[in-house]
Design a protein around this motif. Structure first.
Motif, PDB file in Angstrom:
ATOM      1  N   VAL A   1      -2.045  -2.639  14.105  1.00  0.00           N
ATOM      2  CA  VAL A   1      -2.303  -2.019  15.411  1.00  0.00           C
ATOM      3  C   VAL A   1      -1.361  -0.840  15.630  1.00  0.00           C
ATOM      4  O   VAL A   1      -1.774   0.222  16.099  1.00  0.00           O
ATOM      5  CB  VAL A   1      -2.165  -3.063  16.545  1.00  0.00           C
TER       6      VAL A   1
ATOM      7  N   ARG B   1      -2.525   2.077  13.511  1.00  0.00           N
ATOM      8  CA  ARG B   1      -3.741   2.668  14.075  1.00  0.00           C
ATOM      9  C   ARG B   1      -3.421   3.420  15.364  1.00  0.00           C
ATOM     10  O   ARG B   1      -3.915   4.529  15.579  1.00  0.00           O
ATOM     11  CB  ARG B   1      -4.797   1.581  14.362  1.00  0.00           C
ATOM     12  N   LEU B   2      -2.607   2.818  16.214  1.00  0.00           N
ATOM     13  CA  LEU B   2      -2.314   3.439  17.515  1.00  0.00           C
ATOM     14  C   LEU B   2      -1.583   4.761  17.343  1.00  0.00           C
ATOM     15  O   LEU B   2      -1.767   5.686  18.120  1.00  0.00           O
ATOM     16  CB  LEU B   2      -1.481   2.496  18.387  1.00  0.00           C
TER      17      LEU B   2
ATOM     18  N   ARG C   1      -2.109   6.958  15.250  1.00  0.00           N
ATOM     19  CA  ARG C   1      -3.047   8.036  14.943  1.00  0.00           C
ATOM     20  C   ARG C   1      -4.001   8.296  16.096  1.00  0.00           C
ATOM     21  O   ARG C   1      -4.841   9.177  16.027  1.00  0.00           O
ATOM     22  CB  ARG C   1      -3.844   7.681  13.701  1.00  0.00           C
ATOM     23  N   MET C   2      -3.894   7.476  17.146  1.00  0.00           N
ATOM     24  CA  MET C   2      -4.733   7.662  18.328  1.00  0.00           C
ATOM     25  C   MET C   2      -4.027   8.634  19.276  1.00  0.00           C
ATOM     26  O   MET C   2      -2.812   8.792  19.197  1.00  0.00           O
ATOM     27  CB  MET C   2      -4.880   6.322  19.055  1.00  0.00           C
TER      28      MET C   2
ATOM     29  N   ILE D   1      -3.188   8.124  22.212  1.00  0.00           N
ATOM     30  CA  ILE D   1      -2.160   7.432  23.000  1.00  0.00           C
ATOM     31  C   ILE D   1      -0.861   7.333  22.209  1.00  0.00           C
ATOM     32  O   ILE D   1       0.231   7.542  22.748  1.00  0.00           O
ATOM     33  CB  ILE D   1      -2.663   6.042  23.465  1.00  0.00           C
TER      34      ILE D   1
END
Lengths: 292, 462
Positions: free
Chosen positions: B296, B299-300, B302-303, B305
């Motif tokens: 997570v 992944r986060l 690269r988001m 946010i």
């Protein structure tokens, strides 16, 4: 959003009316009014401590003005009262972005990442506020690719494409200035406010900056800039506003302002015996010119 | 030339002797009162003192000889090597990475997957209990906590000294809900995470207006408030007695690990009755939870946010000028970090079978924060290594029975745990001020992925 009380003509993007800002006992800006036209470069000049940056901070939401009204009109006809918006909404909703006098880049992020952060709100929406993006839906992937393309476009404009994967803190001073402008442009603003973009640049860098700013104007973004470097101001601005001690003392085309005795007095100072002489001239000028 | 070289050599030796002697004297003065004199109570309950010259001597000799060897041999050797390398023209930092370096993560993961069985093979069924539980599970809990806190401190740059509060919320959520309502572990694990995340938001609202030192102090206070509520709200939490007999986790509801249950895991698989299988199961559960946290987080980052979190760490004012809602961004970081703390907490309760406010003292927050800082803020690999070194190291100290032969039978190595912990931190911070992994991996790249040197990243200021 709230609508301004006064009607604005379509070619005005920003209208500052009776703006005053008080810090304790100090009146930093005292009843200052001016307009910025759409598609023009408006320069805000004045001696040190005249209150230019304060005006800027009021427009971009970093200060709440003591008095006055700041109306911004977007190209779709919507009007916003900037003093009533929250700081981040000025960029997000009203489409005003800014740069800083002392450069504020995300120095530990790469140049490309700096430009991607600037597209936060667009990407947030595309990623369904992170939830859909975490699931790896194609809509977000497309948006992410488009964001990189947009960043690439501005990197080329700012002549930084070769440094895209380097940390922003590693760039030279002039390149950092250009990156900050590119980052502000990536938010897709209608009005770009630049706080001394040419400070600390050498003549060659100043020249490239002029080209960059003209390019931005020609693409339809209006500019408002504070500048000390007169070669930049006189060359690129379409409209100049002069402040001294928090008050507007002159307003007009660069040529007009250059020859305004009040401006010359403010910048060069005058001898005591000349004061009366100049005051006479000024009275004369106001009678003739009417609206100076 | 040769003569000159010899002179330099002699100078180095003289310097080493001198500095060694100075270090010895300083050590003697420093430890004279702390180590040389010991106070104790005699039979009449009177406080008397005795001297420990032998132990003091050991301390002084270690300091003096250590300094002598460093100045006289190690430093000249390192300098010579550096010089030789500079002469051959090979860069100090080699571009070519070794096989181990390149595949470190894969090797580590394979090792972790095999770890419980390796331990069983080597130490036998009962002997491996210690290695799976005290080392494996214990370290992985801290890895998970530190990775959770990393989102708040390492990415968003918000100094949170009360992280253990969310760990406590997770643990008590599981303990209370399973004791009172009989919910299963697999239902309560996500619930505990959500509850902790929810608490993160509630605490975050008033706290996140503050910045820097002020934020740190207020989060510290909130951590203590949660602990004091747990102690004093005796009707619900049973105060300092804690809650015991917390239900064990089941094998996804199919098999139970309770000895008396009909669908006992060991019976169903024809295994001898031993608690080691439950521990191995828990080991894989916490390993999976850690992997989830890492996935997570990666992944986060690269988001949008995640990028906003890092941008917030770098410059909050610039964030606002770019239209980023900084309050909402900080809250999501706080809540996400808290959620992983909650997961870890509910796992802790299930593993321990017992929770009390004792487990959630400020020291825990400090250790987790220390792991994040030592590992290198923002780096998952560095933090995992730091957790292994710090938690594994202190656990290892319990095993150092041989030290008793050196320092006498009264010597209990565990008591020096914190001293060594502090010493290790000082040493790491001196040599690696940015933590074990000081570089930052960019989240997007145009042509080549280049790690960002730690000297450019900021620590955040609130």
């Amino acid at each position: 959003m709230a609508t301004g009380t006064t009607t604005m003509t379509n070619d005005t993007i920003l209208k500052v009316e009776h703006l005053s800002m008080k810090f304790g006992g100090l009146m930093a800006i005292n009843d200052c009014s001016f307009e910025a036209k759409r598609g023009e470069i408006t320069a805000l000049i004045g001696p040190n401590g005249a209150g230019k940056t304060t005006v800027f901070n009021c427009i971009t939401g970093f200060y709440k003005p003591t008095m006055g009204m700041l109306t911004l009109k977007r190209s779709n006809g919507k009007e916003f009262l900037l003093e009533r918006l929250r700081d981040f909404e000025i960029n997000k909703v009203a489409g005003v972005s800014r740069t800083f006098q002392n450069i504020r880049l995300f120095s530990g992020l790469t140049v490309l990442e700096n430009l991607l952060v600037a597209q936060h709100n667009v990407l947030m929406k595309a990623s369904g506020f992170t939830v859909l993006g975490l699931l790896g839906l194609p809509a977000y992937k497309t948006a992410a690719r488009e964001a990189i393309e947009k960043a690439q476009y501005w990197l080329e404009k700012a002549d930084l494409i070769d440094r895209a994967d380097d940390p922003a803190g590693d760039l030279s001073y002039g390149a950092q200035r250009r990156l900050e402008i590119a980052r502000a442009m990536c938010t897709g603003p209608e009005l770009l406010c630049l706080d001394e973009p040419a400070a600390g640049l050498n003549p060659k860098e100043s020249l490239t900056l002029n080209t960059l700013l003209r390019g931005i104007r020609d693409e339809g973004t209006s500019l408002l800039l504070i500048e000390h470097d007169m070669s930049v101001v006189m060359e690129i601005s379409d409209h100049v506003v002069v402040l001294e001690y928090g008050q507007k003392i002159s307003d007009g085309t660069p040529d007009h302002v250059k020859n305004d005795p009040k401006v010359i007095a403010a910048y060069l100072g005058v001898e005591d015996e000349e004061v009366e002489e100049i005051e006479e001239q000024l009275d004369h000028a106001t009678v003739e010119g009417g609206t100076v | 030339m040769a003569n000159g070289y010899q002179n330099v050599q002699e100078d180095v030796m003289a310097k080493a002797v001198k500095e060694g002697a100075v270090a010895g004297i300083i050590a003697f003065l420093m430890f004279l009162v702390f180590v040389g004199i010991e106070t104790y109570q005699d039979i009449n309950n009177q406080l008397v003192w005795r001297t420990r010259w032998g132990l003091l001597g050991v301390f002084v000799i270690v300091a003096a000889v250590g300094r002598f060897v460093t100045v006289g041999f190690i430093k000249p050797h390192l300098d010579k090597r550096k010089l030789a390398k500079a002469k051959t023209g090979i860069l100090e930092v080699s571009e070519e990475k070794s096989f181990f370096h390149k595949h470190f993560l894969k090797i580590a993961l394979v090792f972790l997957l095999c770890y419980p069985f390796l331990a069983m093979m080597i130490f036998g069924r009962q002997g491996s209990l210690k290695y799976v539980d005290n080392f494996g599970i214990q370290i992985l809990i801290y890895v998970m906590l530190a990775w959770g806190l990393n989102i708040v401190v390492g990415l968003a740059g918000l100094l949170d000294l009360g992280y253990v509060a969310f760990y406590a919320v997770g643990a008590y959520s599981y303990a209370l809900l399973s004791a009172n309502f009989g919910f299963s572990f697999w239902l309560l694990l996500p619930m505990a995470g959500i509850l902790a995340g929810f608490w993160g938001i509630i605490l975050g609202f008033p706290v996140l207006r503050l910045r820097g030192d002020y934020l740190a102090i207020v989060t510290l206070a909130f951590g203590e408030i949660i602990r004091l509520v747990l102690i004093n709200w005796t009707d619900v939490t049973r105060g300092t007695f804690g809650i015991s007999g917390i239900a064990k986790a089941s094998f996804f509801g199919i098999w139970s690990f309770d000895v008396g249950a009909a669908n006992n895991f060991n019976k169903a698989w024809g295994l001898p009755s031993s608690s080691v299988y439950y521990k191995i199961f828990l080991f894989y559960v916490i390993l999976a939870l850690c992997m989830l946290t890492a996935y997570v987080t990666i992944r986060l980052r690269r988001m949008p946010i995640g990028r906003a979190w890092e941008a917030l760490r770098e410059d909050e004012i610039a964030c606002r000028s770019l239209g980023i809602n900084t309050v909402a961004t900080k809250l999501t970081a706080f809540a996400t970090g808290a959620m992983f703390g909650g997961f870890a907490g509910s796992f802790f309760a299930a593993r321990q079978g017992f929770v009390s406010p004792e487990s959630f003292v400020f020291l825990e927050s400090a250790i987790i924060l220390a792991i994040v800082v030592l590992g290198g803020m923002g780096s998952l690999t560095g933090i995992a290594i730091a957790a292994v070194v710090m938690v594994g190291g202190t656990e290892l100290l319990r095993e150092m029975e041989f030290l008793k032969h050196i320092f006498g039978p009264d010597f209990t190595p565990e008591l020096y745990r914190m001293l060594l912990f502090g010493l290790a931190m000082v040493i790491v911070m001196l040599f690696k001020p940015r933590g074990f992994v000081g570089t930052r991996e960019p989240t997007a790249f145009l042509r080549t992925r280049k790690a960002v040197s730690g000297s450019f990243t900021k620590e955040g200021h609130g």
